[in-house]
Design a protein around this motif. Sequence first.
Motif, PDB file in Angstrom:
ATOM      1  N   GLY A  27      26.795  31.728  13.539  1.00 25.19           N
ATOM      2  CA  GLY A  27      27.427  30.403  13.496  1.00 25.19           C
ATOM      3  C   GLY A  27      27.876  29.947  14.871  1.00 25.19           C
ATOM      4  O   GLY A  27      28.146  30.756  15.753  1.00 25.19           O
ATOM      5  N   GLY A  28      27.955  28.635  15.047  1.00 27.29           N
ATOM      6  CA  GLY A  28      28.348  28.117  16.344  1.00 27.29           C
ATOM      7  C   GLY A  28      29.134  26.827  16.245  1.00 27.29           C
ATOM      8  O   GLY A  28      29.646  26.456  15.186  1.00 27.29           O
ATOM      9  N   THR A  37      25.159  22.104  16.648  1.00 30.61           N
ATOM     10  CA  THR A  37      25.450  23.490  17.002  1.00 30.61           C
ATOM     11  C   THR A  37      24.191  24.142  17.574  1.00 30.61           C
ATOM     12  O   THR A  37      23.114  23.544  17.573  1.00 30.61           O
ATOM     13  CB  THR A  37      25.862  24.291  15.751  1.00 30.61           C
ATOM     14  OG1 THR A  37      24.714  24.365  14.896  1.00 30.61           O
ATOM     15  CG2 THR A  37      27.024  23.633  15.019  1.00 30.61           C
ATOM     16  N   SER A 338      30.810  33.968  13.277  1.00 30.12           N
ATOM     17  CA  SER A 338      30.305  32.982  14.227  1.00 30.12           C
ATOM     18  C   SER A 338      30.667  33.449  15.630  1.00 30.12           C
ATOM     19  O   SER A 338      31.690  34.106  15.829  1.00 30.12           O
ATOM     20  CB  SER A 338      30.937  31.608  13.955  1.00 30.12           C
ATOM     21  OG  SER A 338      30.505  31.103  12.702  1.00 30.12           O
ATOM     22  N   PRO A 340      30.498  31.050  18.686  1.00 29.42           N
ATOM     23  CA  PRO A 340      30.105  29.797  19.342  1.00 29.42           C
ATOM     24  C   PRO A 340      30.070  29.980  20.857  1.00 29.42           C
ATOM     25  O   PRO A 340      31.012  30.530  21.433  1.00 29.42           O
ATOM     26  CB  PRO A 340      31.230  28.819  18.962  1.00 29.42           C
ATOM     27  CG  PRO A 340      31.952  29.455  17.805  1.00 29.42           C
ATOM     28  CD  PRO A 340      31.803  30.934  18.006  1.00 29.42           C
ATOM     29  N   HIS A 349      35.031  30.504  12.257  1.00 28.34           N
ATOM     30  CA  HIS A 349      34.310  29.442  11.534  1.00 28.34           C
ATOM     31  C   HIS A 349      33.331  30.045  10.523  1.00 28.34           C
ATOM     32  O   HIS A 349      32.659  31.036  10.814  1.00 28.34           O
ATOM     33  CB  HIS A 349      33.568  28.555  12.522  1.00 28.34           C
ATOM     34  CG  HIS A 349      34.462  27.918  13.559  1.00 28.34           C
ATOM     35  ND1 HIS A 349      34.761  28.527  14.750  1.00 28.34           N
ATOM     36  CD2 HIS A 349      35.136  26.743  13.559  1.00 28.34           C
ATOM     37  CE1 HIS A 349      35.580  27.746  15.455  1.00 28.34           C
ATOM     38  NE2 HIS A 349      35.828  26.657  14.749  1.00 28.34           N
ATOM     39  N   VAL A 351      30.190  31.111   8.398  1.00 27.71           N
ATOM     40  CA  VAL A 351      28.872  31.462   8.926  1.00 27.71           C
ATOM     41  C   VAL A 351      27.782  30.844   8.049  1.00 27.71           C
ATOM     42  O   VAL A 351      27.768  31.048   6.831  1.00 27.71           O
ATOM     43  CB  VAL A 351      28.681  32.995   8.942  1.00 27.71           C
ATOM     44  CG1 VAL A 351      27.382  33.359   9.635  1.00 27.71           C
ATOM     45  CG2 VAL A 351      29.861  33.678   9.623  1.00 27.71           C
ATOM     46  N   GLU A 370      24.789  24.494  10.181  1.00 30.19           N
ATOM     47  CA  GLU A 370      26.181  24.447   9.740  1.00 30.19           C
ATOM     48  C   GLU A 370      26.471  23.256   8.827  1.00 30.19           C
ATOM     49  O   GLU A 370      27.176  23.398   7.824  1.00 30.19           O
ATOM     50  CB  GLU A 370      27.129  24.420  10.948  1.00 30.19           C
ATOM     51  CG  GLU A 370      27.299  25.762  11.648  1.00 30.19           C
ATOM     52  CD  GLU A 370      26.153  26.118  12.596  1.00 30.19           C
ATOM     53  OE1 GLU A 370      25.135  25.399  12.595  1.00 30.19           O
ATOM     54  OE2 GLU A 370      26.276  27.104  13.337  1.00 30.19           O
TER      55      GLU A 370
ATOM     56  N   ARG B 361      35.095  22.639  13.966  1.00 29.71           N
ATOM     57  CA  ARG B 361      33.692  22.327  13.692  1.00 29.71           C
ATOM     58  C   ARG B 361      33.697  21.033  12.886  1.00 29.71           C
ATOM     59  O   ARG B 361      34.011  21.036  11.696  1.00 29.71           O
ATOM     60  CB  ARG B 361      33.029  23.458  12.915  1.00 29.71           C
ATOM     61  CG  ARG B 361      31.536  23.248  12.712  1.00 29.71           C
ATOM     62  CD  ARG B 361      30.953  24.307  11.796  1.00 29.71           C
ATOM     63  NE  ARG B 361      30.708  25.572  12.484  1.00 29.71           N
ATOM     64  CZ  ARG B 361      30.539  26.729  11.848  1.00 29.71           C
ATOM     65  NH1 ARG B 361      30.600  26.774  10.534  1.00 29.71           N
ATOM     66  NH2 ARG B 361      30.297  27.835  12.526  1.00 29.71           N
TER      67      ARG B 361
END
Lengths: 402, 402
Positions: A27-28, A37, A338, A340, A349, A351, A370, B361
């Motif tokens: 995740g990002g 992302t 995640s 990021p 955050h 995933v 996401e 996010r």
Amino acid sequence: MNIHELIKPLLQKNDSKIVMYVGDGLGGLPQQPGGKTELETAKTPHLDKLAKEGVCGGSIPVAPGISPGSGPGHLGLFGYDPVEFLIGRGALEATGIGFKLEEGDVAIRANFCTLDAAGNISDRRAGRIPTEESTPIVERLAKEIKIDGVEVIVKPVKEHRFVVVLRGPGLEGNVADTDPQATGVPPLSAVAKDAGSAKTAKICDEFIAQVKKLLADEPKANCCTLRGITGKPSIENFETVYGLKAAAIAVYPMYKGLASLVGMDVVGDAQTIDEQMEVLKANWDKYDFFFIHFKYTDSTGEDGAFDAKVKRTEEYDAAVPKIMALKPDVFIATGDHSTPAMLASHSWHPVPTLLWAKNCRCDGAESFGEAECRTGGLGQFEAKHLMTLALANANRLAKFGA
Amino acid sequence: MNIHELIKPLLQKNDSKIVMYVGDGLGGLPQQPGGKTELETAKTPHLDKLAKEGVCGGSIPVAPGISPGSGPGHLGLFGYDPVEFLIGRGALEATGIGFKLEEGDVAIRANFCTLDAAGNISDRRAGRIPTEESTPIVERLAKEIKIDGVEVIVKPVKEHRFVVVLRGPGLEGNVADTDPQATGVPPLSAVAKDAGSAKTAKICDEFIAQVKKLLADEPKANCCTLRGITGKPSIENFETVYGLKAAAIAVYPMYKGLASLVGMDVVGDAQTIDEQMEVLKANWDKYDFFFIHFKYTDSTGEDGAFDAKVKRTEEYDAAVPKIMALKPDVFIATGDHSTPAMLASHSWHPVPTLLWAKNCRCDGAESFGEAECRTGGLGQFEAKHLMTLALANANRLAKFGA
């Protein structure tokens, strides 16, 4: 709710195959609000296709707001409550170098330190002695140290760090650190925090005494402290819990170690994702469950390298057809947390997660990312529930209650 | 999972500021299916902007389907499991009039009642005696009643209701109500439900005996019953749990009381939202966390006044720029529960919540309202997780596990 107790009576066998394909730190975050992302920027046609056919959601590794390390992150994916099943620092360090802990072992994270003439610590990390200097010293300790009634295994890690594993009867791992966390004072004696750990504490003191004697002439690494003294975590075997014979295909020792802690077989010796795919194919008929670990989505995230993470995410995607060519019944793409690039660290955050199987209830996701996962059919769920979903989609769980 | 035990070892200090801006009863319902809720009808440009930049979701105060009172509603927002940390009726009544309970106090909700000549209750609420008549009687009790070995504090509430607080050594609060919940029968004796509460029960009986003697000539309020006899709830201090020095800025005694129960400092004596903003500004440098309570979204909802609630919601929004001008690191807008004007009562519906911080996010929400929150990035979450998310977004939590 104890998920394992809930599902154990429901397990039913069949020939289905489940693949859990973990993009570490998958995740990002976008580079600016409203942007895309790393995963959304990457061209991931194969995962996008599976997202369309499958069901998506956001995996919460531990609890909302908690950023997990690799240990809790993977335990959650393997369906073990990461708060309940804690892995001690010593066990994790041993696991991280690929050492296979046995039942009853005590694992210890050791640091070389420097003692002055008065016997006080002058440097807690022995001047961060380089690995090429510390490794021969560790090897000497491994050869020379002998303690009655216990096998002492000593393994190098990096710089001033090494691992000690004590193996023998009657050892428990509840002993306080001997590192005083200060200089100008002597190292602490090992203190057992319960009666069952008294023997371990005595052996730790004996170990340090022998180290001091053996290394008296070393300019920097003339003693050591012991930290994170812990037993092998008591984790019920993956196959017992899920009825799945499981293989782990990873490149890095830490992830092989985590998989072996829950009882998976670590197979192959792949060094690249292509080699991992070959190992997968070669072992396809021998296992029910495959954990495949892809490291570089995390390492590029940790480096704060957005574009590099995008590129690595595309490599993660590119291997998917090779997995799908084997016709798994259930395919899961997810991450242990995640990472990021914008934060250059693990984060809390949710995933992005996709589950592809014959009987998914599709959720209209058009791609894997996401935003699509946010409104996906799996909703936001705690990672520890993912294994139950995998079993259900593999038709390996009978009805609960009549 | 015990969230507090999980996060305590992870806490890290920094200079960040967190604002939790609570619109009491914020969530609502449309006047007809497919219509807009109060919040969606209101013009809330400032909250809409923050919703665009932040992340939204639906807060479940206790559990799906549970409509909470103010006590559990706020405890959840403060990160205390509202089912585990129950506040007894006596403690809540004392808190509600702004009385500051001390450790070891026993708080009691008392009702004036009317006894007939035979000593049986003829009216359990003393004819709902008006406040202006009951207050002087309460003041007389406060002055006259003396019980050996214990300080007896008596405070008026409203109509037939008043509060008694017993303060002294060896008191526990597990005593059954003396209200028989019926007329034509005498009041019950105070019965201790455990050994530790025997002294409290004895004092309760003595209290009632003195009340009867003192008020023998009163036409209506010639006795009282005691209910909700409870100790000060044992709640770990907010600063200990979160490492946040916290200020509460509220107008109404109940919310000041709830904040002080968890150990927040109640600051200022604001009577309006504008004055609350002045208090916020004046205290900005002194605290890490600010709980700001806005009452009128709830009171208009309770009145069933949709349009009035819309107007009050616009007032709630209008203060936001004053908060944001102080540059908080994390800003949260939420409610302790929903109070839809259509129901004229607290309800179980998830509460619109927005969290604004640098590393959110974003979830594509275009405005702040129930529909946008439903598909927001926070998903639907139990209110008790909100504090962990606040800490994470303030970078006040280290990684869990290695």
